[in-house]
Design a protein around this motif. Structure first.
Motif, PDB file in Angstrom:
ATOM      1  N   THR A  70     -35.405  21.635  95.741  1.00  0.00           N
ATOM      2  CA  THR A  70     -36.637  20.852  95.717  1.00  0.00           C
ATOM      3  C   THR A  70     -37.817  21.770  95.441  1.00  0.00           C
ATOM      4  OG1 THR A  70     -36.849  21.055  98.125  1.00  0.00           O
ATOM      5  CG2 THR A  70     -35.774  19.064  97.295  1.00  0.00           C
ATOM      6  N   SER A  71     -38.872  21.187  94.876  1.00  0.00           N
ATOM      7  CA  SER A  71     -40.094  21.929  94.586  1.00  0.00           C
ATOM      8  C   SER A  71     -41.266  20.963  94.552  1.00  0.00           C
ATOM      9  CB  SER A  71     -39.981  22.639  93.233  1.00  0.00           C
ATOM     10  OG  SER A  71     -41.203  23.270  92.900  1.00  0.00           O
ATOM     11  N   GLY A  72     -42.393  21.411  95.054  1.00  0.00           N
ATOM     12  CA  GLY A  72     -43.610  20.612  94.969  1.00  0.00           C
ATOM     13  C   GLY A  72     -44.181  20.571  93.566  1.00  0.00           C
ATOM     14  N   THR A 119     -47.307  29.256  83.639  1.00  0.00           N
ATOM     15  CA  THR A 119     -47.588  30.307  82.666  1.00  0.00           C
ATOM     16  C   THR A 119     -47.278  31.664  83.285  1.00  0.00           C
ATOM     17  OG1 THR A 119     -49.908  30.409  83.335  1.00  0.00           O
ATOM     18  CG2 THR A 119     -49.382  28.962  81.492  1.00  0.00           C
ATOM     19  N   GLN A 120     -47.048  32.634  82.409  1.00  0.00           N
ATOM     20  CA  GLN A 120     -46.688  33.977  82.858  1.00  0.00           C
ATOM     21  C   GLN A 120     -47.676  34.458  83.918  1.00  0.00           C
ATOM     22  OE1 GLN A 120     -46.023  36.686  79.634  1.00  0.00           O
ATOM     23  NE2 GLN A 120     -45.876  38.461  80.975  1.00  0.00           N
ATOM     24  N   GLY A 121     -47.131  34.979  85.014  1.00  0.00           N
ATOM     25  CA  GLY A 121     -47.950  35.436  86.132  1.00  0.00           C
ATOM     26  C   GLY A 121     -48.018  34.431  87.273  1.00  0.00           C
ATOM     27  N   ASP A 122     -47.719  33.158  86.999  1.00  0.00           N
ATOM     28  CA  ASP A 122     -47.679  32.137  88.060  1.00  0.00           C
ATOM     29  C   ASP A 122     -46.420  32.327  88.915  1.00  0.00           C
ATOM     30  OD1 ASP A 122     -49.934  30.933  87.017  1.00  0.00           O
ATOM     31  OD2 ASP A 122     -48.873  29.242  86.110  1.00  0.00           O
ATOM     32  N   THR A 123     -46.376  31.633  90.020  1.00  0.00           N
ATOM     33  CA  THR A 123     -45.189  31.601  90.872  1.00  0.00           C
ATOM     34  C   THR A 123     -44.886  30.138  91.199  1.00  0.00           C
ATOM     35  OG1 THR A 123     -45.749  33.728  91.871  1.00  0.00           O
ATOM     36  CG2 THR A 123     -44.205  32.354  93.068  1.00  0.00           C
ATOM     37  N   VAL A 124     -43.629  29.763  91.080  1.00  0.00           N
ATOM     38  CA  VAL A 124     -43.172  28.425  91.428  1.00  0.00           C
ATOM     39  C   VAL A 124     -42.283  28.559  92.666  1.00  0.00           C
ATOM     40  CG1 VAL A 124     -41.810  26.437  90.681  1.00  0.00           C
ATOM     41  CG2 VAL A 124     -43.292  27.623  89.042  1.00  0.00           C
ATOM     42  N   VAL A 138     -37.648  30.109  98.050  1.00  0.00           N
ATOM     43  CA  VAL A 138     -37.685  31.192  97.073  1.00  0.00           C
ATOM     44  C   VAL A 138     -38.935  31.039  96.207  1.00  0.00           C
ATOM     45  CG1 VAL A 138     -36.476  32.294  95.141  1.00  0.00           C
ATOM     46  CG2 VAL A 138     -35.169  31.241  96.995  1.00  0.00           C
ATOM     47  N   LYS A 139     -39.661  32.130  96.038  1.00  0.00           N
ATOM     48  CA  LYS A 139     -40.801  32.162  95.127  1.00  0.00           C
ATOM     49  C   LYS A 139     -40.303  32.730  93.806  1.00  0.00           C
ATOM     50  CE  LYS A 139     -44.276  32.602  98.740  1.00  0.00           C
ATOM     51  NZ  LYS A 139     -44.779  31.273  98.641  1.00  0.00           N
ATOM     52  N   MET A 140     -40.401  31.914  92.743  1.00  0.00           N
ATOM     53  CA  MET A 140     -39.885  32.292  91.428  1.00  0.00           C
ATOM     54  C   MET A 140     -41.047  32.677  90.516  1.00  0.00           C
ATOM     55  SD  MET A 140     -36.929  29.376  90.947  1.00  0.00           S
ATOM     56  CE  MET A 140     -36.070  30.290  89.670  1.00  0.00           C
ATOM     57  N   PRO A 141     -41.173  33.955  90.171  1.00  0.00           N
ATOM     58  CA  PRO A 141     -42.245  34.353  89.263  1.00  0.00           C
ATOM     59  C   PRO A 141     -41.979  33.846  87.848  1.00  0.00           C
ATOM     60  CG  PRO A 141     -40.827  36.225  89.746  1.00  0.00           C
ATOM     61  CD  PRO A 141     -40.351  35.084  90.594  1.00  0.00           C
TER      62      PRO A 141
END
Length: 153
Positions: A70-72, A119-124, A138-141
């Motif tokens: 799951t993800s917001g 975008t590059q540099g964000d974290t999901v 998990v924080k996915m860069p």
């Protein structure tokens, strides 16, 4: 600066750096011992879809299964690729003393209906749900669209 003050400063810095890892851990009474490493999302071309990759390692003596993510930031589904064909699946095994690897051209996470284009540099941030173990956040860069991990995943 005294030796004691310098030692305390070095120890504090080491503790801060120890907390800065790209892995997450979970364990419980099920006998699984899960950790996540190598998580990333290549910057997507589409505004509402993306793929995600990571490795789930199980150092425990009991198998487990990844049952959902799951993800917001949008909907996430599990996909398996066999014989060049991609198929959505409801769960994937995490073997005892083994790994579940998500990599380009193979198993992957599919993000759909994204609320914003990463975008590059964000974290999901995602939360992995398992049949037996506690959930793992998990924080996915977000990496460049052409990023190739050093580990081959």
């Amino acid at each position: 600066m005294s030796r004691t003050t310098a030692s305390v400063a070095v120890l504090a810095a080491a503790l801060v750096l120890a907390g800065c890892s790209d892995s997450s851990d979970a364990s419980d009474s099920s006998g699984s011992r899960l950790s996540v490493s190598g998580a990333y999302i290549p910057q997507p071309v589409s505004a509402d879809m993306a793929a995600g990759f990571l490795t789930i390692s199980n150092s425990g003596g009991t198998k487990d299964e990844l049952t959902s993510v799951t993800s917001g930031d949008g909907d996430v589904t599990l996909h398996e690729t066999t014989g060049g064909a991609m198929e959505q699946v409801s769960r994937l095994p995490v073997p005892a003393h083994g790994q579940l690897v998500f990599k380009s051209g193979a198993n992957h996470l599919m993000f759909d209906k994204l609320k914003r284009k990463p975008t590059q540099g964000d974290t999901v941030t995602v939360e992995l749900h398992f049949a037996e173990s506690d959930p793992v956040v998990v924080k996915m860069p977000v990496k460049s669209a052409t990023y190739i991990p050093k580990t081959g995943h």
